[in-house]
Design a protein around this motif. Structure first.
Motif, PDB file in Angstrom:
ATOM      1  N   ASP A   1      16.847   0.338   4.223  1.00 57.01           N
ATOM      2  CA  ASP A   1      16.124  -0.332   3.142  1.00 57.01           C
ATOM      3  C   ASP A   1      14.932   0.534   2.732  1.00 57.01           C
ATOM      4  N   SER A   2      15.039   1.215   1.601  1.00 57.73           N
ATOM      5  CA  SER A   2      13.950   2.083   1.138  1.00 57.73           C
ATOM      6  C   SER A   2      12.670   1.297   0.883  1.00 57.73           C
ATOM      7  N   TYR A   3      12.810   0.003   0.569  1.00 60.43           N
ATOM      8  CA  TYR A   3      11.628  -0.807   0.293  1.00 60.43           C
ATOM      9  C   TYR A   3      10.744  -0.924   1.531  1.00 60.43           C
ATOM     10  N   VAL A   4      11.339  -0.895   2.720  1.00 58.43           N
ATOM     11  CA  VAL A   4      10.549  -0.912   3.956  1.00 58.43           C
ATOM     12  C   VAL A   4       9.692   0.343   4.036  1.00 58.43           C
ATOM     13  N   ASP A   5      10.296   1.502   3.790  1.00 58.62           N
ATOM     14  CA  ASP A   5       9.537   2.754   3.833  1.00 58.62           C
ATOM     15  C   ASP A   5       8.454   2.771   2.760  1.00 58.62           C
TER      16      ASP A   5
END
Length: 470
Positions: free
Chosen positions: A188-192
């Motif tokens: 999940d890129s949103y976490v990064d």
């Protein structure tokens, strides 16, 4: 629409809801209020209590609370995905629904519905008013650690903790989010993106502006790669403003330029206003006339946005405008812009950012109201160093220094704008008050509680603006 979604169903057909609701309004059992283009409905407390008792008698309470929570999850999800010209209306609606989102969250937590609780949290992540009051127990529900949204929930909570100045918690949540994502094999890129943003917020709270800018540049890169273009434009603006705070206009310029181009491409008015303001800030030294023209354009667009600048979530844009106006020594505009974000940041509990804004206000009023300026200087010092006193620790140090910066970082060779304004204010106040009186008033301001500080600031702004008008 909300009443039909929640109340429509056995034994009431959705098509009958509006007629029944109108009848209740006619009998003064429901209050109808105009809210912009919408009509919102509410119950007086005594009627609400009576209605809840009747629902409980018929064992319908849980059914309707579940419908309510699911409906407002869908509302939050839809509004959070709005982009471009719809950004203003979506933001207004999301702010208007934060009490409903809180009620839905509380129901999910109370019933142990971890899926619903995490879905609401992640859907409403763009609403600071909601996040400030979100019941963090949602992340501690049984089964939460195995849920696919758990890493995202932790990352969003990290951003919220950084906003609040709880820096140790912010870094611990960042580490937990990354660990959970690895354990659950989440890509999940949103976490990064959130982790980089949270670490930028921690560094900003510590005054490590160059480190903060580096984190926001990284979050912009992540967001761009993931197609999160509004998030990318926000992060580019955040990177630019931190370079400006560090006194590095040259590094702020390309970020603000790129952020503005992306905001215009999206047609997102709040992002256009924000990045216009930051581009003006980047040009204050090399082309002050162009900077003033950009700031005027930003103000003109902002004037078309109606009441949105009174929303807490718009406070950040107004703070940026006040800081840039201070760089141009436009003290009237500083005072015009400052009142709204002072209220908004206080309500959101963002003490370090509030402290920096009070330093700007103190410089603006120092020539006309020296005693109030001295009080605000003392309060600003307490607010901006609260993070260092309360949140600093090994985890905070790792976050702030991960880009090679230290608290109060000015490693670019420039003097940070807030620091420069504070020095200017001190020189003015020493001349007008004398050193003993200045120390006395600063100590008094430092001892004030936050409510009192805000009242002093707003009163001083009102008097200064009235004097300027005369």
């Amino acid at each position: 629409e909300g009443a039909e979604a929640v109340c429509g169903g056995d034994p009431i057909e959705p098509s009958a809801v509006f007629r029944l609701l109108s009848g209740l309004v006619d009998r003064s059992l429901v209050v109808a209020e105009q809210d912009g283009p919408d009509t919102r409905y509410r119950l007086l407390e005594t009627i609400r209590e009576y209605a809840e008792e009747r629902l409980a008698e018929h064992d319908e309470t849980m059914t309707l609370r579940s419908r309510h929570a699911e409906h407002y999850y869908n509302v939050a999800r839809t509004l959070s995905e709005s982009a471009g010209p719809d950004q203003i209306e979506a933001g207004r609606r999301l702010s208007a629904e934060h009490e409903n989102l809180l009620a839905g969250s509380a129901h999910a937590v109370d019933t142990g519905d971890v899926d619903l609780a995490l879905r609401i949290l992640t859907a409403a992540a763009g609403n600071p008013a909601y996040l400030t009051r979100f019941p963090v127990d949602a992340l501690g529900l049984e089964g939460a650690t195995e849920h696919p949204l758990y890493p995202r929930g932790l990352a969003i909570a990290a951003v919220n903790a950084a906003w609040q100045g709880d820096l140790q918690a912010a870094e611990e949540l960042c580490e937990a989010a990354l660990s959970a994502a690895g354990r659950l094999d989440s890509r999940d890129s949103y976490v990064d993106y959130c982790v980089s943003s949270a670490r930028g917020g921690v560094a900003l709270a510590l005054g490590a502006f160059t480190a903060a800018a580096a984190h926001y540049e990284q979050s912009a890169k992540i967001a761009r790669s993931a197609g999160l273009l509004q998030a990318a434009a926000r992060s580019l603006g955040s990177g630019a403003v931190n370079h400006l705070l560090a006194g590095d206009h040259d590094r702020a310029l390309p970020l603000a330029t790129e952020g503005l181009a992306l905001a215009r491409r999206l047609g997102a008015p709040v992002l256009i206003v924000s990045n216009l303001t930051l581009l003006a800030g980047a040009l204050t030294h090399q082309d002050p006339e162009q900077a003033r023209a950009l700031l005027r354009e930003s103000s003109q667009i902002r004037a078309t946005l109606g009441r949105v600048d009174r929303d807490a979530s718009f406070s950040y844009v107004l703070v940026q405008g006040a800081v840039v106006a201070a760089g141009l020594e436009d003290w009237d505009q500083v005072l015009e812009l400052a009142s709204g974000p002072i209220r908004g940041l206080h309500w959101l509990g963002e003490r370090p950012r509030l402290g920096r804004l009070l330093n700007v206000v103190a410089r603006a009023i120092a020539p006309v109201d020296a005693e109030s300026a001295a009080l605000l200087q003392g309060a600003a010092g307490r607010l901006t160093t609260a993070a260092l006193r309360e949140g600093a620790g090994s985890a905070t140090d790792r976050t702030a220094t991960s880009s090679g910066a230290r608290p109060a970082d000015t490693s670019t060779g420039g003097v940070g704008l807030i620091e420069e304004l504070r020095h200017q204010t001190t020189d003015l106040l020493q001349d007008s008050l004398g050193e003993p009186r200045l120390r006395e008033l600063r100590a008094e301001g430092e001892a004030m509680d936050d409510d009192h500080v805000v009242a002093v600031a707003l009163g001083a702004i009102t008097r200064a603006r009235a004097g300027a008008l005369e």
